[in-house]
Design a protein around this motif. Structure first.
Motif, PDB file in Angstrom:
ATOM      1  N   PRO A  85      -7.674   4.716 -20.404  1.00 28.26           N
ATOM      2  CA  PRO A  85      -7.263   6.058 -20.858  1.00 28.26           C
ATOM      3  C   PRO A  85      -5.761   6.306 -20.741  1.00 28.26           C
ATOM      4  O   PRO A  85      -5.289   7.382 -21.084  1.00 28.26           O
ATOM      5  N   GLN A  86      -5.003   5.294 -20.256  1.00 28.89           N
ATOM      6  CA  GLN A  86      -3.545   5.418 -20.106  1.00 28.89           C
ATOM      7  C   GLN A  86      -3.186   6.656 -19.278  1.00 28.89           C
ATOM      8  O   GLN A  86      -2.450   7.548 -19.728  1.00 28.89           O
ATOM      9  N   LYS A  87      -3.671   6.637 -18.050  1.00 31.57           N
ATOM     10  CA  LYS A  87      -3.474   7.746 -17.126  1.00 31.57           C
ATOM     11  C   LYS A  87      -2.750   7.241 -15.880  1.00 31.57           C
ATOM     12  O   LYS A  87      -3.115   6.201 -15.323  1.00 31.57           O
ATOM     13  N   PRO A  88      -1.717   7.951 -15.407  1.00 28.15           N
ATOM     14  CA  PRO A  88      -0.969   7.457 -14.241  1.00 28.15           C
ATOM     15  C   PRO A  88      -1.778   7.563 -12.946  1.00 28.15           C
ATOM     16  O   PRO A  88      -2.739   8.333 -12.860  1.00 28.15           O
ATOM     17  N   LEU A  89      -1.359   6.798 -11.959  1.00 25.39           N
ATOM     18  CA  LEU A  89      -2.084   6.733 -10.691  1.00 25.39           C
ATOM     19  C   LEU A  89      -1.126   6.353  -9.573  1.00 25.39           C
ATOM     20  O   LEU A  89      -0.214   5.553  -9.770  1.00 25.39           O
ATOM     21  N   VAL A  90      -1.360   6.921  -8.373  1.00 19.69           N
ATOM     22  CA  VAL A  90      -0.690   6.474  -7.152  1.00 19.69           C
ATOM     23  C   VAL A  90      -1.737   5.828  -6.251  1.00 19.69           C
ATOM     24  O   VAL A  90      -2.763   6.433  -5.940  1.00 19.69           O
ATOM     25  N   ILE A  91      -1.487   4.577  -5.849  1.00 19.27           N
ATOM     26  CA  ILE A  91      -2.357   3.860  -4.913  1.00 19.27           C
ATOM     27  C   ILE A  91      -1.615   3.802  -3.579  1.00 19.27           C
ATOM     28  O   ILE A  91      -0.520   3.249  -3.499  1.00 19.27           O
ATOM     29  N   GLU A  92      -2.203   4.364  -2.544  1.00 15.84           N
ATOM     30  CA  GLU A  92      -1.461   4.591  -1.311  1.00 15.84           C
ATOM     31  C   GLU A  92      -1.416   3.380  -0.378  1.00 15.84           C
ATOM     32  O   GLU A  92      -0.440   3.184   0.356  1.00 15.84           O
ATOM     33  N   ARG A  93      -2.465   2.559  -0.356  1.00 19.10           N
ATOM     34  CA  ARG A  93      -2.537   1.515   0.675  1.00 19.10           C
ATOM     35  C   ARG A  93      -2.919   0.150   0.082  1.00 19.10           C
ATOM     36  O   ARG A  93      -3.713  -0.579   0.648  1.00 19.10           O
ATOM     37  N   PHE A  94      -2.303  -0.192  -1.013  1.00 20.50           N
ATOM     38  CA  PHE A  94      -2.698  -1.403  -1.736  1.00 20.50           C
ATOM     39  C   PHE A  94      -1.964  -2.648  -1.248  1.00 20.50           C
ATOM     40  O   PHE A  94      -2.447  -3.767  -1.415  1.00 20.50           O
ATOM     41  N   ILE A  95      -0.791  -2.488  -0.629  1.00 18.35           N
ATOM     42  CA  ILE A  95       0.050  -3.657  -0.335  1.00 18.35           C
ATOM     43  C   ILE A  95       0.269  -3.876   1.163  1.00 18.35           C
ATOM     44  O   ILE A  95       1.215  -4.569   1.557  1.00 18.35           O
ATOM     45  N   GLU A  96      -0.598  -3.335   1.984  1.00 11.78           N
ATOM     46  CA  GLU A  96      -0.371  -3.442   3.428  1.00 11.78           C
ATOM     47  C   GLU A  96      -0.499  -4.871   3.950  1.00 11.78           C
ATOM     48  O   GLU A  96      -0.028  -5.167   5.057  1.00 11.78           O
ATOM     49  N   GLU A  97      -1.098  -5.771   3.167  1.00  7.02           N
ATOM     50  CA  GLU A  97      -1.187  -7.171   3.589  1.00  7.02           C
ATOM     51  C   GLU A  97       0.032  -7.986   3.160  1.00  7.02           C
ATOM     52  O   GLU A  97       0.197  -9.123   3.594  1.00  7.02           O
ATOM     53  N   TRP A  98       0.874  -7.423   2.325  1.00  9.32           N
ATOM     54  CA  TRP A  98       2.104  -8.107   1.949  1.00  9.32           C
ATOM     55  C   TRP A  98       3.059  -8.190   3.143  1.00  9.32           C
ATOM     56  O   TRP A  98       3.225  -7.197   3.866  1.00  9.32           O
ATOM     57  N   PRO A  99       3.737  -9.305   3.369  1.00  7.80           N
ATOM     58  CA  PRO A  99       4.820  -9.327   4.356  1.00  7.80           C
ATOM     59  C   PRO A  99       5.883  -8.265   4.057  1.00  7.80           C
ATOM     60  O   PRO A  99       6.472  -7.687   4.971  1.00  7.80           O
ATOM     61  N   ALA A 100       6.091  -7.990   2.774  1.00  7.05           N
ATOM     62  CA  ALA A 100       7.091  -6.990   2.382  1.00  7.05           C
ATOM     63  C   ALA A 100       6.781  -5.619   2.959  1.00  7.05           C
ATOM     64  O   ALA A 100       7.699  -4.834   3.246  1.00  7.05           O
ATOM     65  N   TYR A 101       5.505  -5.325   3.146  1.00 10.56           N
ATOM     66  CA  TYR A 101       5.131  -3.997   3.639  1.00 10.56           C
ATOM     67  C   TYR A 101       5.762  -3.711   4.996  1.00 10.56           C
ATOM     68  O   TYR A 101       6.237  -2.596   5.248  1.00 10.56           O
ATOM     69  N   SER A 102       5.781  -4.692   5.875  1.00 11.15           N
ATOM     70  CA  SER A 102       6.356  -4.490   7.202  1.00 11.15           C
ATOM     71  C   SER A 102       7.821  -4.923   7.293  1.00 11.15           C
ATOM     72  O   SER A 102       8.562  -4.436   8.144  1.00 11.15           O
ATOM     73  N   LYS A 103       8.261  -5.814   6.398  1.00 15.90           N
ATOM     74  CA  LYS A 103       9.613  -6.363   6.495  1.00 15.90           C
ATOM     75  C   LYS A 103      10.645  -5.601   5.671  1.00 15.90           C
ATOM     76  O   LYS A 103      11.800  -5.466   6.082  1.00 15.90           O
ATOM     77  N   TRP A 104      10.255  -5.135   4.499  1.00 17.55           N
ATOM     78  CA  TRP A 104      11.249  -4.623   3.564  1.00 17.55           C
ATOM     79  C   TRP A 104      11.733  -3.232   3.944  1.00 17.55           C
ATOM     80  O   TRP A 104      10.977  -2.251   3.892  1.00 17.55           O
ATOM     81  N   ASN A 105      12.976  -3.167   4.338  1.00 13.14           N
ATOM     82  CA  ASN A 105      13.677  -1.910   4.526  1.00 13.14           C
ATOM     83  C   ASN A 105      15.151  -2.178   4.208  1.00 13.14           C
ATOM     84  O   ASN A 105      15.533  -3.303   3.856  1.00 13.14           O
ATOM     85  N   LEU A 106      15.981  -1.165   4.305  1.00 13.48           N
ATOM     86  CA  LEU A 106      17.378  -1.333   3.910  1.00 13.48           C
ATOM     87  C   LEU A 106      18.097  -2.371   4.772  1.00 13.48           C
ATOM     88  O   LEU A 106      18.901  -3.165   4.267  1.00 13.48           O
ATOM     89  N   GLU A 107      17.809  -2.379   6.066  1.00  7.69           N
ATOM     90  CA  GLU A 107      18.471  -3.344   6.949  1.00  7.69           C
ATOM     91  C   GLU A 107      18.084  -4.778   6.600  1.00  7.69           C
ATOM     92  O   GLU A 107      18.907  -5.692   6.661  1.00  7.69           O
ATOM     93  N   TYR A 108      16.813  -4.987   6.246  1.00  9.18           N
ATOM     94  CA  TYR A 108      16.366  -6.330   5.874  1.00  9.18           C
ATOM     95  C   TYR A 108      17.062  -6.785   4.592  1.00  9.18           C
ATOM     96  O   TYR A 108      17.469  -7.941   4.464  1.00  9.18           O
ATOM     97  N   MET A 109      17.188  -5.866   3.638  1.00  7.97           N
ATOM     98  CA  MET A 109      17.879  -6.213   2.396  1.00  7.97           C
ATOM     99  C   MET A 109      19.346  -6.548   2.663  1.00  7.97           C
ATOM    100  O   MET A 109      19.908  -7.460   2.062  1.00  7.97           O
TER     101      MET A 109
END
Length: 291
Positions: free
Chosen positions: A26-50
């Motif tokens: 239906p081409q409808k937008p969506l927010v998924i709140e907890r889809f990437i918590e298993e990614w290392p990026a979820y815990s690592k990626w912040n401004l200091e890491y970048m």
């Protein structure tokens, strides 16, 4: 009075089948709140890491200055070392944003921190793009040249997002031969006396926080404002609807060429004419709908 905006649907997580059925088709937008918590990026990626992994990289910066005829397509307004840019973000508000920065090309080690999710769409794996912004910086209301399906993964801080589908074009003061609306419209607090057609536009709004994923359907207009300093990554899948795919091809090979030629021939007069036409064409549409 404020814009006519509905809250974007939010779910904690979602199956591929439910996503395809309830949001992609239906081409409808969506927010998924907890889809990437298993990614290392979820815990690592912040401004200091970048800053740590990409501090020496020279990054392209953009601000909110109006389009000038001398500017090339997506040509940056300034450049800076990533370490200096992160320091700037933390020190004070800045209009400078990083826009369409290809992390796969520039910092390959970051590729190890995420996987390409299976939403039932074939994601373009060569085009993971990062976007950074300081407090109160924003993107102009625009849609992407390829009208792709976009998955926008947000990291650190908060971001406000306003979306419109292509059916709202006639109310948005769209600039002809372009992918943007009038740049002097403040979509966070629009002046309806100056831009009355906006009262008729129907859109969506959401606030994104760390780890949220925003799905933007094909060709959706988007305005993004950084409530606090932060950054996001976008993955995209090619437009599937024939109408959108043909429009994407036109944009890339025809519309952009026409605009570049006219900038060279007419200079700033071309930009000024387009801005005037955005108002005239919108007013004409509103007048005709009142008949």
């Amino acid at each position: 009075m404020s814009l006519n905006l509905a809250q974007i649907d939010r779910v904690e997580t979602i199956t591929k089948e439910d996503f395809i059925k309830n949001y992609f088709k239906p081409q409808k937008p969506l927010v998924i709140e907890r889809f990437i918590e298993e990614w290392p990026a979820y815990s690592k990626w912040n401004l200091e890491y970048m800053k740590e992994v990409a501090g020496d990289k020279i990054v392209p910066l953009y601000d909110d200055r109006p389009v000038d005829f001398k500017d090339g397509f997506n040509e940056p307004h300034a450049k800076m070392k990533m370490a200096d840019y992160v320091d700037l973000l933390k020190q004070k508000p800045t209009k400078f944003r990083i826009f369409l920065w290809n992390i796969l090309k520039e910092v390959p080690v970051l590729q190890k921190d995420f996987t390409y999710p299976d939403f039932g769409l074939r994601l373009m794996k060569g085009l993971p793009m990062l976007f950074f912004g300081g407090k109160d910086s924003y993107t102009f209301m625009h849609y992407d040249i390829d009208l792709a399906n976009i998955f926008h993964f947000h990291f650190e801080g908060k971001k406000e997002v306003i979306l419109f589908d292509q059916q709202q074009n006639k109310y948005l003061y769209k600039i002809p031969h372009s992918l943007i609306t009038r740049e002097d419209i403040n979509f966070s607090n629009p002046d309806f006396k100056k831009w009355p057609a906006l009262k008729k536009a129907k859109g969506y709004i959401a606030n994104l926080e760390h780890g949220n994923v925003l799905y933007m359907p094909e060709g959706y207009w988007h305005y993004m404002k950084y409530v606090t300093p932060g950054f996001s990554m976008s993955l995209r899948a090619i437009a599937r609807k024939p109408k959108n795919l043909s429009k994407a091809i036109y944009n890339v090979f025809v519309m952009r060429s026409i605009d570049n030629i006219m900038r060279r021939l007419k200079g700033q007069k071309w930009i000024d004419w387009k801005n005037e036409q955005a108002i005239l064409r919108t007013q004409k549409t509103i007048f005709e709908t009142k008949k």
